[in-house]
Write a protein that holds these residues in place. Structure first.
Motif, PDB file in Angstrom:
ATOM      1  N   LYS A   1       0.822  -1.217   0.000  1.00  0.00           N
ATOM      2  CA  LYS A   1       0.000   0.000   0.000  1.00  0.00           C
ATOM      3  C   LYS A   1       0.859   1.272   0.000  1.00  0.00           C
ATOM      4  N   LYS A   2       2.003   1.252   0.663  1.00  0.00           N
ATOM      5  CA  LYS A   2       2.873   2.434   0.740  1.00  0.00           C
ATOM      6  C   LYS A   2       3.483   2.813  -0.603  1.00  0.00           C
ATOM      7  N   GLU A   3       3.540   1.863  -1.537  1.00  0.00           N
ATOM      8  CA  GLU A   3       4.128   2.135  -2.847  1.00  0.00           C
ATOM      9  C   GLU A   3       3.095   2.605  -3.865  1.00  0.00           C
ATOM     10  N   LEU A   4       1.858   2.797  -3.425  1.00  0.00           N
ATOM     11  CA  LEU A   4       0.783   3.215  -4.317  1.00  0.00           C
ATOM     12  C   LEU A   4       0.150   4.496  -3.793  1.00  0.00           C
ATOM     13  N   VAL A   5      -0.612   5.159  -4.653  1.00  0.00           N
ATOM     14  CA  VAL A   5      -1.361   6.338  -4.237  1.00  0.00           C
ATOM     15  C   VAL A   5      -2.834   6.066  -4.529  1.00  0.00           C
ATOM     16  N   ARG A   6      -3.706   6.525  -3.634  1.00  0.00           N
ATOM     17  CA  ARG A   6      -5.137   6.279  -3.766  1.00  0.00           C
ATOM     18  C   ARG A   6      -5.819   7.461  -4.435  1.00  0.00           C
ATOM     19  N   ILE A   7      -6.691   7.159  -5.390  1.00  0.00           N
ATOM     20  CA  ILE A   7      -7.526   8.149  -6.062  1.00  0.00           C
ATOM     21  C   ILE A   7      -8.945   7.903  -5.570  1.00  0.00           C
ATOM     22  N   VAL A   8      -9.658   8.961  -5.168  1.00  0.00           N
ATOM     23  CA  VAL A   8     -10.981   8.825  -4.574  1.00  0.00           C
ATOM     24  C   VAL A   8     -12.014   9.642  -5.345  1.00  0.00           C
ATOM     25  N   VAL A   9     -13.219   9.062  -5.501  1.00  0.00           N
ATOM     26  CA  VAL A   9     -14.375   9.778  -6.040  1.00  0.00           C
ATOM     27  C   VAL A   9     -15.418   9.811  -4.937  1.00  0.00           C
ATOM     28  N   ASP A  10     -15.891  11.032  -4.570  1.00  0.00           N
ATOM     29  CA  ASP A  10     -16.911  11.126  -3.526  1.00  0.00           C
ATOM     30  C   ASP A  10     -18.310  11.086  -4.132  1.00  0.00           C
ATOM     31  N   LYS A  11     -19.340  11.269  -3.313  1.00  0.00           N
ATOM     32  CA  LYS A  11     -20.726  11.172  -3.772  1.00  0.00           C
ATOM     33  C   LYS A  11     -21.095  12.247  -4.789  1.00  0.00           C
TER      34      LYS A  11
ATOM     35  N   LYS B   1     -19.205  13.222  -7.143  1.00  0.00           N
ATOM     36  CA  LYS B   1     -18.387  12.933  -8.332  1.00  0.00           C
ATOM     37  C   LYS B   1     -17.137  13.803  -8.420  1.00  0.00           C
ATOM     38  N   ASN B   2     -16.645  14.307  -7.288  1.00  0.00           N
ATOM     39  CA  ASN B   2     -15.380  15.024  -7.247  1.00  0.00           C
ATOM     40  C   ASN B   2     -14.253  14.007  -7.104  1.00  0.00           C
ATOM     41  N   VAL B   3     -13.163  14.220  -7.839  1.00  0.00           N
ATOM     42  CA  VAL B   3     -12.038  13.282  -7.835  1.00  0.00           C
ATOM     43  C   VAL B   3     -10.870  13.922  -7.082  1.00  0.00           C
ATOM     44  N   TYR B   4     -10.258  13.147  -6.171  1.00  0.00           N
ATOM     45  CA  TYR B   4      -9.153  13.639  -5.350  1.00  0.00           C
ATOM     46  C   TYR B   4      -8.007  12.644  -5.334  1.00  0.00           C
ATOM     47  N   VAL B   5      -6.805  13.177  -5.105  1.00  0.00           N
ATOM     48  CA  VAL B   5      -5.661  12.343  -4.747  1.00  0.00           C
ATOM     49  C   VAL B   5      -5.721  12.231  -3.229  1.00  0.00           C
ATOM     50  N   ASP B   6      -5.660  11.018  -2.713  1.00  0.00           N
ATOM     51  CA  ASP B   6      -5.788  10.782  -1.276  1.00  0.00           C
ATOM     52  C   ASP B   6      -4.497  10.195  -0.720  1.00  0.00           C
TER      53      ASP B   6
ATOM     54  N   GLY C   1     -15.303   7.434   0.103  1.00  0.00           N
ATOM     55  CA  GLY C   1     -15.663   7.400  -1.303  1.00  0.00           C
ATOM     56  C   GLY C   1     -15.042   6.191  -1.979  1.00  0.00           C
ATOM     57  N   ARG C   2     -15.356   6.034  -3.248  1.00  0.00           N
ATOM     58  CA  ARG C   2     -14.816   4.908  -4.012  1.00  0.00           C
ATOM     59  C   ARG C   2     -13.361   5.198  -4.350  1.00  0.00           C
ATOM     60  N   GLY C   3     -12.498   4.255  -4.111  1.00  0.00           N
ATOM     61  CA  GLY C   3     -11.078   4.469  -4.322  1.00  0.00           C
ATOM     62  C   GLY C   3     -10.462   3.475  -5.268  1.00  0.00           C
TER      63      GLY C   3
ATOM     64  N   VAL D   1      -8.286   4.660 -18.138  1.00  0.00           N
ATOM     65  CA  VAL D   1      -8.405   3.556 -17.183  1.00  0.00           C
ATOM     66  C   VAL D   1      -9.115   4.013 -15.907  1.00  0.00           C
ATOM     67  N   LEU D   2      -8.744   5.179 -15.375  1.00  0.00           N
ATOM     68  CA  LEU D   2      -9.362   5.664 -14.144  1.00  0.00           C
ATOM     69  C   LEU D   2     -10.834   5.982 -14.345  1.00  0.00           C
ATOM     70  N   GLU D   3     -11.180   6.565 -15.475  1.00  0.00           N
ATOM     71  CA  GLU D   3     -12.579   6.905 -15.748  1.00  0.00           C
ATOM     72  C   GLU D   3     -13.442   5.652 -15.760  1.00  0.00           C
ATOM     73  N   LYS D   4     -12.945   4.596 -16.381  1.00  0.00           N
ATOM     74  CA  LYS D   4     -13.704   3.337 -16.447  1.00  0.00           C
ATOM     75  C   LYS D   4     -13.857   2.718 -15.067  1.00  0.00           C
ATOM     76  N   SER D   5     -12.810   2.743 -14.275  1.00  0.00           N
ATOM     77  CA  SER D   5     -12.838   2.115 -12.965  1.00  0.00           C
ATOM     78  C   SER D   5     -13.692   2.890 -11.963  1.00  0.00           C
ATOM     79  N   LEU D   6     -13.557   4.220 -11.974  1.00  0.00           N
ATOM     80  CA  LEU D   6     -14.254   5.041 -10.985  1.00  0.00           C
ATOM     81  C   LEU D   6     -15.650   5.464 -11.439  1.00  0.00           C
ATOM     82  N   GLY D   7     -15.947   5.315 -12.715  1.00  0.00           N
ATOM     83  CA  GLY D   7     -17.281   5.611 -13.214  1.00  0.00           C
ATOM     84  C   GLY D   7     -17.621   7.079 -13.297  1.00  0.00           C
ATOM     85  N   THR D   8     -16.649   7.928 -13.553  1.00  0.00           N
ATOM     86  CA  THR D   8     -16.900   9.361 -13.673  1.00  0.00           C
ATOM     87  C   THR D   8     -15.910   9.986 -14.647  1.00  0.00           C
ATOM     88  N   LYS D   9     -16.245  11.149 -15.175  1.00  0.00           N
ATOM     89  CA  LYS D   9     -15.369  11.881 -16.094  1.00  0.00           C
ATOM     90  C   LYS D   9     -14.259  12.534 -15.289  1.00  0.00           C
TER      91      LYS D   9
END
Length: 98
Positions: free
Chosen positions: A20-30, A32-37, A44-46, A64-72
């Motif tokens: 987990k320490k070698e990766l960065v999490r991308i989050v989509v909240d309710k 549909k805002n996208v953040y680096v976490d 939210g969905r990560g 790839v991220l758009e398909k996985s997170l379901g948002t533009k």
């Protein structure tokens, strides 16, 4: 001394398991805002992505991220993500594992 368990997460870009320490999490909240976490604790969905700038550029091209997170996802976010990943990779090379 007991050996500690290392939490593993699946990298969305390479489809491999990594610490987990070698990766960065991308989050989509309710909303549909996208953040680096960087903390990994925002609600939210990560999705986890590797700290490889080349992979971020490839993910933007293939959406790839758009398909996985379901948002533009905007180009500005990809620029921010690329800068964050590049900075973290440089830090890791400079200071080593913490």
């Amino acid at each position: 001394m007991k050996k500690r368990k290392i939490p593993m997460r699946k990298d969305l870009l390479t489809n491999t398991m990594a610490p987990k320490k070698e990766l960065v999490r991308i989050v989509v909240d309710k909303e549909k805002n996208v953040y680096v976490d960087p903390t990994g604790k925002k609600s939210g969905r990560g999705a986890y992505v590797s700290l490889e700038p080349e992979k971020i550029a490839e993910a933007q091209k293939n959406r790839v991220l758009e398909k996985s997170l379901g948002t533009k996802i905007s180009d500005d976010f990809y620029k921010e993500l690329y800068a964050y990943v590049d900075h973290q990779k440089a830090r890791k090379e400079l200071f080593g594992d913490e």
